[in-house]
Each structure stands twice: as structure tokens, then as C-alpha cells.
Design a protein around this motif. Structure first.
Motif, mmCIF file in Angstrom:
data_model
loop_
_atom_site.group_PDB
_atom_site.id
_atom_site.type_symbol
_atom_site.label_atom_id
_atom_site.label_comp_id
_atom_site.label_asym_id
_atom_site.label_seq_id
_atom_site.Cartn_x
_atom_site.Cartn_y
_atom_site.Cartn_z
ATOM 1 N N ASN A 169 0.693 -0.932 0.101
ATOM 2 C CA ASN A 169 -0.124 -0.115 -0.096
ATOM 3 C C ASN A 169 0.911 1.370 0.039
ATOM 4 O OD1 ASN A 169 -2.398 1.455 2.269
ATOM 5 N ND2 ASN A 169 -2.573 1.160 -0.127
ATOM 6 N N VAL A 170 1.297 1.429 -1.234
ATOM 7 C CA VAL A 170 2.346 2.698 -1.442
ATOM 8 C C VAL A 170 1.666 3.974 -1.858
ATOM 9 C CG1 VAL A 170 4.607 3.247 -2.297
ATOM 10 C CG2 VAL A 170 4.096 0.789 -1.930
ATOM 11 N N PHE A 171 1.824 4.886 -0.933
ATOM 12 C CA PHE A 171 1.220 6.220 -1.233
ATOM 13 C C PHE A 171 -0.188 6.124 -1.842
ATOM 14 C CE2 PHE A 171 5.780 7.031 -2.543
ATOM 15 C CZ PHE A 171 6.202 7.514 -1.427
ATOM 16 N N ALA A 172 -1.104 5.203 -1.304
ATOM 17 C CA ALA A 172 -2.404 4.884 -1.657
ATOM 18 C C ALA A 172 -3.418 5.040 -0.529
ATOM 19 C CB ALA A 172 -2.229 3.324 -2.319
ATOM 20 N N PRO A 173 -4.819 4.901 -0.979
ATOM 21 C CA PRO A 173 -5.715 4.874 0.237
ATOM 22 C C PRO A 173 -5.490 3.473 1.003
ATOM 23 C CG PRO A 173 -6.596 5.560 -1.852
ATOM 24 C CD PRO A 173 -5.235 5.043 -2.248
ATOM 25 N N HIS A 174 -6.022 3.645 2.113
ATOM 26 C CA HIS A 174 -6.202 2.545 3.080
ATOM 27 C C HIS A 174 -7.505 1.736 3.153
ATOM 28 C CE1 HIS A 174 -2.225 4.403 3.731
ATOM 29 N NE2 HIS A 174 -2.919 5.353 4.590
ATOM 30 N N ASN A 175 -7.864 0.944 2.593
ATOM 31 C CA ASN A 175 -9.244 0.218 2.674
ATOM 32 C C ASN A 175 -9.062 -0.902 3.755
ATOM 33 O OD1 ASN A 175 -11.628 -0.911 2.813
ATOM 34 N ND2 ASN A 175 -11.980 -0.832 0.504
ATOM 35 N N ILE A 176 -9.161 -0.216 4.997
ATOM 36 C CA ILE A 176 -8.614 -1.253 6.210
ATOM 37 C C ILE A 176 -9.449 -2.549 6.300
ATOM 38 C CG2 ILE A 176 -8.205 -1.602 8.552
ATOM 39 C CD1 ILE A 176 -6.514 0.262 6.988
ATOM 40 N N GLU A 177 -10.885 -2.480 6.313
ATOM 41 C CA GLU A 177 -11.853 -3.590 6.313
ATOM 42 C C GLU A 177 -11.661 -4.559 5.176
ATOM 43 O OE1 GLU A 177 -12.723 -0.339 6.236
ATOM 44 O OE2 GLU A 177 -13.586 -0.076 8.424
ATOM 45 N N GLU A 178 -11.231 -4.225 4.059
ATOM 46 C CA GLU A 178 -11.081 -5.264 2.833
ATOM 47 C C GLU A 178 -9.524 -5.864 2.858
ATOM 48 O OE1 GLU A 178 -13.025 -6.267 0.028
ATOM 49 O OE2 GLU A 178 -14.209 -5.888 2.002
ATOM 50 N N PHE A 179 -8.709 -4.846 3.622
ATOM 51 C CA PHE A 179 -7.139 -5.547 3.616
ATOM 52 C C PHE A 179 -7.500 -6.702 4.912
ATOM 53 C CE2 PHE A 179 -4.848 -1.360 2.631
ATOM 54 C CZ PHE A 179 -5.201 -1.434 1.258
ATOM 55 N N ARG A 180 -8.215 -6.324 5.894
ATOM 56 C CA ARG A 180 -8.355 -7.145 6.941
ATOM 57 C C ARG A 180 -8.998 -8.519 6.393
ATOM 58 N NH1 ARG A 180 -9.876 -3.870 10.955
ATOM 59 N NH2 ARG A 180 -12.083 -3.864 10.259
ATOM 60 N N ARG A 181 -9.988 -8.601 5.609
ATOM 61 C CA ARG A 181 -10.739 -9.409 5.222
ATOM 62 C C ARG A 181 -10.096 -10.288 4.077
ATOM 63 N NH1 ARG A 181 -13.281 -11.037 0.631
ATOM 64 N NH2 ARG A 181 -12.837 -9.162 -0.566
ATOM 65 N N VAL A 182 -9.161 -9.877 3.188
ATOM 66 C CA VAL A 182 -8.502 -10.712 2.344
ATOM 67 C C VAL A 182 -7.187 -11.108 2.908
ATOM 68 C CG1 VAL A 182 -9.405 -9.364 0.424
ATOM 69 C CG2 VAL A 182 -7.186 -8.771 1.332
ATOM 70 N N LEU A 183 -6.450 -10.710 4.035
ATOM 71 C CA LEU A 183 -5.417 -11.480 4.375
ATOM 72 C C LEU A 183 -5.622 -12.503 4.977
ATOM 73 C CD1 LEU A 183 -3.442 -8.227 5.546
ATOM 74 C CD2 LEU A 183 -2.517 -9.734 4.046
ATOM 75 N N LYS A 184 -4.480 -13.391 4.978
ATOM 76 C CA LYS A 184 -4.581 -14.622 5.919
ATOM 77 C C LYS A 184 -4.090 -14.257 7.438
ATOM 78 C CE LYS A 184 -2.788 -17.482 2.126
ATOM 79 N NZ LYS A 184 -1.071 -18.412 1.971
ATOM 80 N N ARG A 185 -4.436 -14.807 8.331
ATOM 81 C CA ARG A 185 -4.170 -14.761 9.848
ATOM 82 C C ARG A 185 -2.471 -14.650 9.516
ATOM 83 N NH1 ARG A 185 -5.788 -17.731 15.117
ATOM 84 N NH2 ARG A 185 -4.915 -16.493 16.699
#
Length: 295
Positions: A169-185
Motif C-alpha cells: 500500500n504505497v502512497f495509496a488509500p487504505h481500505n482497512i476492512e478489505e485488507f483485513r478480510r483478504v489477508l491470511k491470519r
């Protein structure tokens, strides 16, 4: 479009319309079981914007060309190197959220492929580049084993839950909910934000660069406070000696590039950047690289 070695992406892609799994058919079509299909553009990317598309302005071909000239000259290679150093060698699926033409993602994928070859890994890393700019997406489509998707970062991302090892996420918006959803634990988000002194000399010269928000890191920490743990932060500081063209590209590749068409009695930001004495100018660069881990 580069040849994709992985023929079935159904384990990590979902349809932006119905949310069902989406498969890559051949190398030119993404489709789901409900009949929604997306054909690759001639340049190799897939446009997944649906309905009204996006309200945000996409980077223009001129902005992307300026960014490529600047990045491929190696000016921001210290940032790329710092990002590569934070990506675990065992990562198999990397997503660049706000990839632009894919300069940083390409560095990461190349590094992972080299690491895999040295360890004789049987699987190659996969990557997805996400950006709203079609002009940028066509360049990201050239990266090895990468799907380049045009989409709105503020929408539901076309990625399955718990599948991603690393989000860039380089110089870009942070969609936290979606990042959390798609990432593995245990998956990582690597965020790059400008430090207060980043490009200060050009801001002082009124080249059209946007001002820096105060308390940027504090706001970032608050944004990632739910569901993520801050592993560490690294300051990447360096200086550049930039000629007139490089300064114009640096100004024109960012948000100021949307305002290059000025009225006849008004200088555009790019023209202002070019209005120098022709001598190289020393410019201070500084970014903060923050590594967050999904709890």
C-alpha cells in the motif's frame, strides 16, 4: 500481457458483481459460475469496474508516462529496496493496492521469484495489481505471473477472504476492512507514507505539490488499530539531484498532474516545475515504511 503460469485463480478471486469464485479461462477471460465475464483489454488488464464505475479520477496516460520515466530512472529505488526487505521470502500471493504501473510490485515479484529459484521451490509467487487507472494497469499487466485489475480501492476488492500473504500500500488509500478480510491470519500490510520533509524543497518552490497533513502517522496507527498489530516502522531518508525534466515528471506524476491544463494567464504545476535555472536541484526525500500484521 505476460504469460500466466497459473491457469486457475479460483482460490483467490471473486466476482465483483455476485461475490462467487472467479476463474481465469485461458489468458483472456475471467468468469464466474453465474455467467459474469470480463475479457482482457488488448494491453492485458481486466476492467472490473461495475455499475457507475468509480467517482475517483484515474491517472491519465501523461501522468503514468511521467511516473514511469521518474521511477525507471531509479530515483525511488531506496523505497523499493526497503519494501522488498519487508516481504517474507515464503510469501506466495502478493497484492498491490494502488499499484500504479507496478514499479514496486515488480521489484517484489522479481525478488520472490529469484528466492524461489535459489531454494528450488516448486511453486511460483502470484500477484494482483489493483488500480483505477487503465493507463497504469496496462503496464502492471507486464509483470510476471500477475493479474492487473482495474477496480476502485474503496469498493469490495475482487479477492477471496483469507488468501493474501502481503498487501502493498504505497502512497495509496487504505481500505482497512478489505485488507483485513483478504489477508491470511498473520499476513502483512506494508504501508509507505511520506514523511513531513518529503520533497520540501519543491513545496517551498510552489510547484503545485500538495501540502503535507499533520499527524499523518498518528492517524495511520489509529486506522490500523483494529485487527492489526504494528510490527515496526522504518524511516527511509535520502536526497536526489534532479534536473528540470525529472522535477517536472515528479510533479506531474502525482495529484498535481490532474491540473496540468491551466488557463492562458496561469502557469500549470508542470510549467512551474520547469521554470528553473536549468541547474540540478537537490531534493530531500523521506518516507515512513510501516509494517502491520493481521492479528
Amino acid at each position: 500481457m505476460t504469460s500466466l503460469n497459473v491457469t486457475n485463480w479460483s482460490d483467490c478471486l471473486v466476482c465483483p458483481v455476485c461475490g462467487d469464485e472467479m476463474l481465469l479461462k485461458g489468458e483472456r477471460t475471467l468468469h464466474c459460475v453465474n455467467g459474469h465475464e470480463y475479457d482482457a483489454a488488448r494491453q492485458g488488464y481486466f476492467n472490473l469496474l461495475t455499475g457507475r464505475g468509480t467517482k475517483f479520477r484515474e491517472d491519465t496516460p501523461e501522468m503514468v508516462a511521467a511516473r514511469l520515466r521518474f521511477l525507471e530512472a531509479g530515483h525511488y529505488s531506496p523505497i523499493a529496496d526497503a519494501i522488498v526487505a519487508e516481504v517474507p521470502r515464503e510469501a506466495q500471493f502478493v497484492v498491490d493496492a494502488g499499484s500504479g504501473p507496478g514499479y514496486y510490485l515488480n521489484s517484489v515479484v522479481s525478488s520472490l521469484e529469484d528466492s524461489g529459484q535459489s531454494s528450488q521451490s516448486s511453486t511460483q509467487p502470484r500477484a494482483v495489481a489493483l488500480d483505477i487507472s487503465r493507463a497504469a494497469a496496462k503496464h502492471a499487466a507486464k509483470i510476471s505471473n500477475t493479474l492487473s485489475l482495474v477496480t476502485d480501492l474503496w469498493s469490495v476488492l475482487p479477492l477471496a477472504a483469507n488468501t493474501v500473504d502481503v498487501v502493498l500500500n504505497v502512497f495509496a488509500p487504505h481500505n482497512i476492512e478489505e485488507f483485513r478480510r483478504v489477508l491470511k491470519r498473520g499476513g502483512r500490510v506494508i504501508v509507505v507514507t511520506p514523511a513531513p520533509h518529503h520533497l520540501q524543497e519543491l513545496r517551498d518552490a510552489e510547484t503545485g505539490l500538495l501540502g503535507m497533513q499533520s499527524g499523518k502517522q498518528e492517524k495511520l496507527h489509529h486506522t490500523f488499530s483494529e485487527g492489526f498489530t504494528l510490527l515496526h516502522e522504518t524511516n527511509v531518508d535520502f536526497s536526489l539531484s534532479l534536473d528540470t525534466q525529472a522535477i517536472a515528471d515528479l510533479v506531474g506524476m502525482g495529484p498535481a498532474g490532474h491540473h496540468t491544463s491551466a488557463s492562458p494567464d496561469e502557469e500549470s504545476p508542470t510549467e512551474s516545475a520547469q521554470a528553473t535555472d536549468g541547474e540540478p536541484r537537490t531534493v530531500s526525500c523521506g518516507v515512513v515504511l510501516s509494517v502491520f500484521q493481521k492479528s
